[in-house]
Design an enzyme around this catalytic site. Structure first.
Site, PDB file in Angstrom:
ATOM      1  N   TYR A 156       0.846  -1.203   0.000  1.00 57.90           N
ATOM      2  CA  TYR A 156       0.000   0.000   0.000  1.00 57.90           C
ATOM      3  C   TYR A 156       0.883   1.255   0.000  1.00 57.90           C
ATOM      4  CZ  TYR A 156      -2.631   3.858   1.937  1.00 57.90           C
ATOM      5  OH  TYR A 156      -3.156   5.106   2.166  1.00 57.90           O
ATOM      6  N   LYS A 160       1.611   4.258  -3.057  1.00 61.21           N
ATOM      7  CA  LYS A 160       1.495   5.713  -2.923  1.00 61.21           C
ATOM      8  C   LYS A 160       2.818   6.399  -3.258  1.00 61.21           C
ATOM      9  CE  LYS A 160      -2.796   6.274  -1.488  1.00 61.21           C
ATOM     10  NZ  LYS A 160      -3.783   7.239  -1.951  1.00 61.21           N
ATOM     11  N   PHE A 184      -1.193  10.773   8.616  1.00 57.27           N
ATOM     12  CA  PHE A 184      -0.935   9.776   9.628  1.00 57.27           C
ATOM     13  C   PHE A 184      -2.297   9.110   9.903  1.00 57.27           C
ATOM     14  CE2 PHE A 184       3.618   9.896  10.726  1.00 57.27           C
ATOM     15  CZ  PHE A 184       3.989  10.634   9.625  1.00 57.27           C
ATOM     16  N   HIS A 204     -10.471  -0.016  11.317  1.00 60.52           N
ATOM     17  CA  HIS A 204      -9.757   1.032  12.048  1.00 60.52           C
ATOM     18  C   HIS A 204     -10.094   1.042  13.534  1.00 60.52           C
ATOM     19  CE1 HIS A 204      -9.465   2.458   7.848  1.00 60.52           C
ATOM     20  NE2 HIS A 204      -8.218   2.603   8.238  1.00 60.52           N
ATOM     21  N   ARG A 296      -0.191  -7.445  14.486  1.00 61.00           N
ATOM     22  CA  ARG A 296      -0.670  -7.461  13.105  1.00 61.00           C
ATOM     23  C   ARG A 296       0.531  -7.234  12.185  1.00 61.00           C
ATOM     24  NH1 ARG A 296      -5.067  -2.921  11.362  1.00 61.00           N
ATOM     25  NH2 ARG A 296      -3.274  -1.581  11.720  1.00 61.00           N
TER      26      ARG A 296
END
Ligand code: UDP
Length: 344
Positions: A156, A160, A184, A204, A296
């Site tokens: 990801y 970008k 952020f 999230h 994670r």
């Protein structure tokens, strides 16, 4: 043909017109509100795969189309003359990008390159990219300033970075002026309650923890408490989405008189996962049921922004920097919208 928003009318009223891709999504919809609030005209381009029709305010025009559709893009740029493009539409889940890396690279880079190309062909030479702190991987120093070396730790972030590189080429060859805004942790909801955070699936921390406190979800799993931080949980820089939207307005103004820029955007203060849960309990008076789980993949221990450059060069300052304000606005929206935008 006369229509409101035509170039003649706009000149008289000193309005601007913007194309906002992903304007039906979380950060995009808040930016659309900020643009409309100051009297600008907005065309939202969104395929509604993640965004919500109801998140597009009545004052904006919605074009439901995919960025992969070159002909549709050309039609949009032929139909309206834009002062700038604000590009939010993207796949944006770190975990998902670790599972489908080529998909992430192809989608985010391919769509952005087509969009940049269409903008340049139409003579629209101002562009604001929704970029990310994920560019920095495991950062060399904290807080992270714009001169920190970039080394994305996941596809990801890599996608970008590639888009930022594409913009730099469009700048040097076509004279495009761009701003890359490295967010952020975007969080919070419109303080007036007009928009909120509604992802599907939701991944999230703030919305998940609030829904756990509201009893709408099972207990939250805290992803690891063995990080080298004071309480062992990851530290992030949560920045209010309305402050992010304000940063977009400010860089649009700056691009009129200055060259391209890259800014890191955060409050400059980190909060651990446990501190966020504490804030939710403080604001709501309810406990957040949670348990500790494994780490994670791809999560760095600490990500905190140094946003001095943005502050100095645009006058930006967060109005909702306090974690309690971030939590309070999210809580209010989610409590009032048990099904989010209600279209899933
Ligand atoms: N997090 C967590 N449990 C969850 C979701 C997130 O502990 O169910 C943690 C995650 O490990 C990270 C922080 O909360 O440290 C923020 O994660 P989020 O997914 O909200 O944003 P990201 O940092 O991935 O952009």
């Amino acid at each position: 043909m006369f229509r409101p928003g035509s170039d003649a009318v706009r000149q008289g009223l000193d309005m601007a017109r913007y194309l906002v891709t992903g304007g039906a999504g979380f950060v995009g919809s808040h930016a659309v509100l900020a643009l409309l609030d100051r009297g600008d005209e907005v065309v939202v381009l969104d395929d509604l795969s993640q965004g919500h029709r109801a998140a597009v305010p009545a004052g904006a025009t919605l074009v439901q189309a995919q960025l992969s559709d070159r002909a549709e893009l050309a039609r949009v740029f032929a139909n309206w003359r834009f002062d700038a493009v604000l590009h939010f539409a993207a796949l944006s889940l770190v975990g998902e990008s670790m599972k489908s890396p080529m998909h992430y690279l192809a989608e985010n880079l391919g769509n952005s390159v087509r969009l940049i190309e269409a903008a340049v062909e139409a003579g629209c030479l101002r562009f604001v990219l929704s970029s990310t702190a994920a560019l920095f991987g495991k950062p060399e120093r904290i807080p992270i300033d714009e001169d920190c070396p970039v080394a994305p730790g996941n596809p990801y972030g890599e996608s970008k970075l590639m888009v930022e590189t594409a913009l730099a080429w469009a700048e040097s060859i076509h004279g495009l002026r761009y701003a890359a805004l490295r967010y952020f942790n975007a969080a919070g909801s419109d303080p007036a309650g007009r928009a909120g955070e509604d992802h599907n699936p939701e991944t999230h921390l703030v919305p998940l923890a609030i829904d756990a406190a509201l009893g709408r979800r099972p207990a939250l799993t805290v992803f690891g408490d063995d990080y080298p931080t004071p309480d062992g949980t990851c530290i992030r820089d949560y920045v209010h989405v309305t402050d992010l939207a304000d940063a977009h307005l400010r860089v649009l103004t700056r691009l009129e008189t200055h060259g391209s820029c890259r800014y890191n955007i955060g409050n400059g203060e980190g909060h651990s996962v446990k501190q966020v849960l504490g804030a939710i309990e403080r604001v709501s008076g309810r406990a957040v049921p949670h348990s500790i789980g494994p780490r994670r993949a791809g999560d760095p221990a600490v990500l905190v922004a140094a946003s001095e450059r943005l502050r100095r060069e645009t006058g930006w300052a967060p109005r909702f920097g306090d974690i309690d304000k971030i939590v309070r606005t999210t809580w209010a929206w989610r409590e009032a919208h048990p099904k989010g935008y209600g279209d899933r």
